[in-house]
Design a protein around this motif. Structure first.
Motif, PDB file in Angstrom:
ATOM      1  N   LEU A  25       0.868  -1.180   0.000  1.00 42.37           N
ATOM      2  CA  LEU A  25       0.000   0.000   0.000  1.00 42.37           C
ATOM      3  C   LEU A  25       0.902   1.225   0.000  1.00 42.37           C
ATOM      4  CD1 LEU A  25      -3.014   1.006   0.505  1.00 42.37           C
ATOM      5  CD2 LEU A  25      -2.293   1.204   2.860  1.00 42.37           C
ATOM      6  N   ARG A  26       0.680   2.116  -0.974  1.00 40.02           N
ATOM      7  CA  ARG A  26       1.526   3.297  -1.111  1.00 40.02           C
ATOM      8  C   ARG A  26       0.638   4.527  -1.249  1.00 40.02           C
ATOM      9  NH1 ARG A  26       3.934   1.694  -5.388  1.00 40.02           N
ATOM     10  NH2 ARG A  26       5.473   0.516  -4.233  1.00 40.02           N
ATOM     11  N   VAL A  27       0.964   5.573  -0.496  1.00 41.12           N
ATOM     12  CA  VAL A  27       0.235   6.835  -0.585  1.00 41.12           C
ATOM     13  C   VAL A  27       1.224   7.904  -1.046  1.00 41.12           C
ATOM     14  CG1 VAL A  27      -1.174   8.523   0.633  1.00 41.12           C
ATOM     15  CG2 VAL A  27      -1.260   6.124   1.320  1.00 41.12           C
ATOM     16  N   ARG A  28       0.866   8.557  -2.157  1.00 45.51           N
ATOM     17  CA  ARG A  28       1.696   9.644  -2.698  1.00 45.51           C
ATOM     18  C   ARG A  28       0.892  10.935  -2.619  1.00 45.51           C
ATOM     19  NH1 ARG A  28       5.968   7.536  -5.652  1.00 45.51           N
ATOM     20  NH2 ARG A  28       5.704   5.370  -6.297  1.00 45.51           N
ATOM     21  N   PHE A  29       1.584  12.035  -2.356  1.00 43.05           N
ATOM     22  CA  PHE A  29       0.907  13.336  -2.300  1.00 43.05           C
ATOM     23  C   PHE A  29       1.851  14.408  -2.807  1.00 43.05           C
ATOM     24  CE2 PHE A  29       1.670  11.295   1.763  1.00 43.05           C
ATOM     25  CZ  PHE A  29       2.773  11.977   2.249  1.00 43.05           C
ATOM     26  N   ALA A  30       1.255  15.454  -3.356  1.00 46.72           N
ATOM     27  CA  ALA A  30       2.037  16.518  -3.982  1.00 46.72           C
ATOM     28  C   ALA A  30       2.693  17.431  -2.948  1.00 46.72           C
ATOM     29  CB  ALA A  30       1.144  17.330  -4.916  1.00 46.72           C
ATOM     30  N   HIS A  31       1.998  17.703  -1.846  1.00 43.52           N
ATOM     31  CA  HIS A  31       2.527  18.549  -0.777  1.00 43.52           C
ATOM     32  C   HIS A  31       2.635  17.706   0.493  1.00 43.52           C
ATOM     33  CE1 HIS A  31       0.767  21.473  -3.591  1.00 43.52           C
ATOM     34  NE2 HIS A  31       1.735  22.270  -3.182  1.00 43.52           N
ATOM     35  N   GLU A  76      -1.519  24.712   7.227  1.00 44.84           N
ATOM     36  CA  GLU A  76      -2.254  25.906   6.791  1.00 44.84           C
ATOM     37  C   GLU A  76      -1.520  26.569   5.630  1.00 44.84           C
ATOM     38  OE1 GLU A  76      -5.215  27.105   7.755  1.00 44.84           O
ATOM     39  OE2 GLU A  76      -5.408  25.394   9.110  1.00 44.84           O
ATOM     40  N   GLY A  77      -2.298  27.061   4.678  1.00 41.22           N
ATOM     41  CA  GLY A  77      -1.733  27.753   3.527  1.00 41.22           C
ATOM     42  C   GLY A  77      -1.394  26.817   2.364  1.00 41.22           C
ATOM     43  N   THR A  78      -1.632  25.529   2.515  1.00 39.28           N
ATOM     44  CA  THR A  78      -1.372  24.598   1.412  1.00 39.28           C
ATOM     45  C   THR A  78      -2.494  24.729   0.386  1.00 39.28           C
ATOM     46  OG1 THR A  78      -0.312  23.051   2.945  1.00 39.28           O
ATOM     47  CG2 THR A  78      -0.971  22.179   0.807  1.00 39.28           C
ATOM     48  N   PRO A  79      -2.163  24.886  -0.896  1.00 37.53           N
ATOM     49  CA  PRO A  79      -3.213  24.983  -1.919  1.00 37.53           C
ATOM     50  C   PRO A  79      -3.895  23.622  -2.109  1.00 37.53           C
ATOM     51  CG  PRO A  79      -1.066  24.902  -2.945  1.00 37.53           C
ATOM     52  CD  PRO A  79      -0.825  24.981  -1.462  1.00 37.53           C
ATOM     53  N   ASP A  80      -4.982  23.602  -2.910  1.00 34.14           N
ATOM     54  CA  ASP A  80      -5.624  22.330  -3.241  1.00 34.14           C
ATOM     55  C   ASP A  80      -4.565  21.403  -3.838  1.00 34.14           C
ATOM     56  OD1 ASP A  80      -7.884  23.566  -2.418  1.00 34.14           O
ATOM     57  OD2 ASP A  80      -8.829  23.680  -4.385  1.00 34.14           O
ATOM     58  N   THR A  81      -4.549  20.170  -3.369  1.00 33.94           N
ATOM     59  CA  THR A  81      -3.468  19.273  -3.743  1.00 33.94           C
ATOM     60  C   THR A  81      -3.992  17.862  -4.000  1.00 33.94           C
ATOM     61  OG1 THR A  81      -1.268  18.501  -3.086  1.00 33.94           O
ATOM     62  CG2 THR A  81      -2.902  18.690  -1.349  1.00 33.94           C
ATOM     63  N   ALA A  82      -3.191  17.060  -4.656  1.00 38.74           N
ATOM     64  CA  ALA A  82      -3.588  15.698  -5.017  1.00 38.74           C
ATOM     65  C   ALA A  82      -2.983  14.674  -4.068  1.00 38.74           C
ATOM     66  CB  ALA A  82      -3.137  15.382  -6.433  1.00 38.74           C
ATOM     67  N   LEU A  83      -3.744  13.588  -3.859  1.00 37.98           N
ATOM     68  CA  LEU A  83      -3.290  12.451  -3.064  1.00 37.98           C
ATOM     69  C   LEU A  83      -3.628  11.186  -3.860  1.00 37.98           C
ATOM     70  CD1 LEU A  83      -3.472  11.868   0.643  1.00 37.98           C
ATOM     71  CD2 LEU A  83      -4.599  10.194  -0.776  1.00 37.98           C
ATOM     72  N   THR A  84      -2.649  10.308  -4.021  1.00 34.96           N
ATOM     73  CA  THR A  84      -2.841   9.073  -4.786  1.00 34.96           C
ATOM     74  C   THR A  84      -2.642   7.877  -3.872  1.00 34.96           C
ATOM     75  OG1 THR A  84      -2.031  10.122  -6.803  1.00 34.96           O
ATOM     76  CG2 THR A  84      -2.038   7.723  -6.763  1.00 34.96           C
ATOM     77  N   TRP A 128      -8.431  14.837  -5.141  1.00 40.15           N
ATOM     78  CA  TRP A 128      -7.974  16.192  -4.898  1.00 40.15           C
ATOM     79  C   TRP A 128      -8.604  16.721  -3.621  1.00 40.15           C
ATOM     80  CZ3 TRP A 128      -4.431  19.175  -7.514  1.00 40.15           C
ATOM     81  CH2 TRP A 128      -3.910  18.616  -8.670  1.00 40.15           C
ATOM     82  N   SER A 129      -7.825  17.484  -2.873  1.00 40.64           N
ATOM     83  CA  SER A 129      -8.352  18.099  -1.649  1.00 40.64           C
ATOM     84  C   SER A 129      -8.943  19.455  -1.983  1.00 40.64           C
ATOM     85  CB  SER A 129      -7.229  18.282  -0.625  1.00 40.64           C
ATOM     86  OG  SER A 129      -6.355  19.316  -1.052  1.00 40.64           O
ATOM     87  N   SER A 130      -9.807  19.909  -1.113  1.00 39.51           N
ATOM     88  CA  SER A 130     -10.273  21.295  -1.198  1.00 39.51           C
ATOM     89  C   SER A 130      -9.984  21.903   0.162  1.00 39.51           C
ATOM     90  CB  SER A 130     -11.758  21.367  -1.542  1.00 39.51           C
ATOM     91  OG  SER A 130     -12.513  20.653  -0.595  1.00 39.51           O
ATOM     92  N   GLY A 131      -9.085  22.847   0.186  1.00 39.46           N
ATOM     93  CA  GLY A 131      -8.622  23.387   1.453  1.00 39.46           C
ATOM     94  C   GLY A 131      -7.469  22.537   1.957  1.00 39.46           C
ATOM     95  N   ASN A 132      -7.272  22.546   3.288  1.00 42.43           N
ATOM     96  CA  ASN A 132      -6.134  21.805   3.828  1.00 42.43           C
ATOM     97  C   ASN A 132      -6.539  20.455   4.429  1.00 42.43           C
ATOM     98  OD1 ASN A 132      -7.431  22.895   6.047  1.00 42.43           O
ATOM     99  ND2 ASN A 132      -5.546  23.105   7.220  1.00 42.43           N
ATOM    100  N   GLN A 133      -7.790  19.987   4.181  1.00 48.86           N
ATOM    101  CA  GLN A 133      -8.232  18.685   4.693  1.00 48.86           C
ATOM    102  C   GLN A 133      -8.938  17.903   3.598  1.00 48.86           C
ATOM    103  OE1 GLN A 133     -10.670  19.133   8.122  1.00 48.86           O
ATOM    104  NE2 GLN A 133      -9.014  19.910   9.408  1.00 48.86           N
ATOM    105  N   MET A 134      -8.915  16.570   3.772  1.00 46.78           N
ATOM    106  CA  MET A 134      -9.595  15.707   2.821  1.00 46.78           C
ATOM    107  C   MET A 134      -9.980  14.410   3.520  1.00 46.78           C
ATOM    108  SD  MET A 134      -8.212  13.944  -0.673  1.00 46.78           S
ATOM    109  CE  MET A 134      -7.349  12.641   0.147  1.00 46.78           C
ATOM    110  N   THR A 135     -11.205  13.957   3.285  1.00 43.59           N
ATOM    111  CA  THR A 135     -11.657  12.635   3.706  1.00 43.59           C
ATOM    112  C   THR A 135     -12.433  12.049   2.539  1.00 43.59           C
ATOM    113  OG1 THR A 135     -11.802  13.311   6.026  1.00 43.59           O
ATOM    114  CG2 THR A 135     -13.007  11.322   5.388  1.00 43.59           C
ATOM    115  N   GLU A 136     -11.928  10.939   1.986  1.00 42.86           N
ATOM    116  CA  GLU A 136     -12.512  10.331   0.787  1.00 42.86           C
ATOM    117  C   GLU A 136     -12.617   8.825   0.958  1.00 42.86           C
ATOM    118  OE1 GLU A 136     -13.471  11.515  -2.307  1.00 42.86           O
ATOM    119  OE2 GLU A 136     -13.162  13.589  -1.740  1.00 42.86           O
TER     120      GLU A 136
END
Length: 149
Positions: free
Chosen positions: A52-58, A110-118, A134-142
């Protein structure tokens, strides 16, 4: 010159006879009983070793990957420190034919733009799959679903 018709007729009948034997076996074959196999229960099915691998842009501040009620991956740091990409873990997962669903939660500083998580899954003996959200804001639950056919 022409051949002798009775000999030609004999060879023609011999060729049709040679083809008739396998055709008769296929046509008049008795049906064999079909064996039915009961579907294995949860306890009888084996768990598949899965990368299991999680990649993220930020870089993330906290990350959680759940499979049902079980926490497959949990990373939380306090303060300013963050996790860098990728985060990997080896797990033995039960992968049913109807698919598997993960609940992925991530929080960025805080201050992180919308970002991707794979989320990538590489089960032994099956094709690797990945899904990006993709996240909206600095949090994401999917909820991320994977299915192998």
């Amino acid at each position: 010159m022409r051949g002798y018709p009775p000999i030609q007729l004999f060879f023609l009948m011999l060729a049709f006879g040679a083809m008739a034997v396998p055709l008769a076996r296929l046509t008049f074959a008795k049906e064999k009983p079909v064996m039915t196999v009961a579907a294995p229960t949860e306890k009888e099915t084996k768990h598949t070793p899965t990368q299991l691998r999680v990649r993220f842009a930020h870089p993330v501040k906290s990350l959680s990957v759940k499979l049902g009620d079980r926490e497959v991956l949990q990373s939380t740091k306090t303060g300013v420190a963050t996790f860098t990409s990728p985060v990997e873990v080896q797990q033995d997962l039960h992968i049913p034919t109807e698919g598997i669903e993960f609940i992925v939660s991530a929080e960025w500083p805080e201050g992180t733009p919308d970002t991707a998580l794979t989320l990538e899954l590489e089960p032994d003996g099956l094709d690797s799959k990945n899904e990006t959200r993709w996240s909206s804001g600095n949090q994401m639950t999917e909820v991320i679903s994977f299915q192998w056919k």
